[in-house]
Write a protein that holds these residues in place. Structure first.
Motif: not given
Length: 321
Positions: A125-128, A202-210
């Motif tokens: 949620d935070q990444a979004e 679709a783009h896990e490299w964006l790194g939601p955790a980061n």
């Protein structure tokens, strides 16, 4: 560290101290909030009280509230379904529903002796939120995203799951054999959040955790700036009812931006002005530009003027018909 101990540590971090009161939980019936329910019951030895908000916007909401009530009965914790007194309608429906939700939760918590309410916002949620606000050109306060602790509608709201990923909360709910319901709106790409979620998936490299971690760093910086503004307000602002004067000389623009927002907020609060909507995220660039040029500017029902670097803000006179 087991799940309950991790949750307890995250809750302590959100409060900045240990919490020994009854914690209210906002549980919708989705996997995230159902996982939070299980974690809180175990971590707090049952010192929880649960509320589900039925906004009256979807017929399925009553079934979801009943599902949460059933789970609470199994956990032996209290549950109530909150409904608004009037139908939610008009433009910005989601924003209106959010405002009603926290108003209902605030009244429920105050009436029931609940010291704080926890919501199940998590790292995804935070990444979004970070990406959505970045796309709108938000400043520091907006990019800081969802706060671990804040006050809404007079009640302390905490988000102890901001370091948890959506997938691990769903897995936890499945391990505990908890029933949950997936909101169909989460797959509706008419909503901006859904489109951003699909982008991240679709783009896990964006790194939601980061991305979530970056938001937390910005929240820390924003908190430090708030402390500086509090100090400057005490030293440089004078209020006389609805007349506010601020010495803004030799201050960086971001500090002046925050001071002028506070001044506008104070004037509006004194006169009870609620329209047009104004918040700490409102754009005040035109107001600041006008003050820097020595002009009189009207913004959000407030008249601002400047003399020798000192602002004066007071209620704007009524418009001529």
């Amino acid at each position: 560290m087991d799940d309950a101990a991790r949750f307890r540590a995250d809750l302590t971090h959100a409060f900045g101290r240990g919490y020994d009161g009854v914690l209210g939980l906002a549980v919708s019936g989705g996997p995230d909030s159902m996982a939070m329910l299980a974690l809180a019951v175990e971590a707090l030895d049952g010192r929880v009280s649960v509320a589900t908000v039925d906004h009256g916007l979807r017929p399925e909401a009553a079934e979801e509230a009943a599902l949460v009530a059933g789970a609470c009965a199994e956990f032996d914790v209290s549950h109530v379904t909150l409904t608004p007194g009037a139908a939610i309608a008009g433009a910005s429906l989601q924003a209106r529903a959010r405002a009603v939700r926290y108003e209902l939760l605030g009244r429920w918590a105050a009436a029931g002796g609940v010291g704080a309410v926890a919501t199940a916002h998590h790292a995804d949620d935070q990444a979004e939120t970070f990406l959505m606000r970045a796309g709108r050109g938000s400043g520091l306060a907006g990019l800081a995203g969802v706060r671990a602790r804040t006050t809404i509608a007079g009640i302390v709201v905490v988000r102890p799951l901001l370091d948890w990923r959506r997938a691990e909360l769903r897995a936890l709910a499945r391990r505990r054999e908890l029933r949950f319901i997936d909101d169909p709106a989460n797959a509706d790409d008419r909503y901006e959040r859904t489109r951003v979620r699909q982008l991240l998936d679709a783009h896990e490299w964006l790194g939601p955790a980061n991305l979530a971690r970056s938001a937390s760093y910005l929240a820390e910086a924003d908190g430090d700036l708030r402390a500086v503004v509090d100090w400057l307000w005490a030293a440089r602002a004078m209020t006389d009812g609805d007349d506010v004067r601020v010495d803004a000389t030799d201050l960086p623009r971001e500090i002046r931006r925050r001071l002028v927002r506070r001044a506008v907020t104070v004037v509006r609060a004194v006169i009870g002005l609620t329209e047009p909507v104004f918040s700490e995220a409102s754009n005040v660039e035109a107001l600041l530009d006008g003050l820097e040029r020595g002009r009189r500017v009207t913004h959000a029902g407030v008249l601002a003027s400047v003399r020798e670097g000192r602002w004066r803000l007071r209620p704007a006179p009524p418009r001529r018909q």
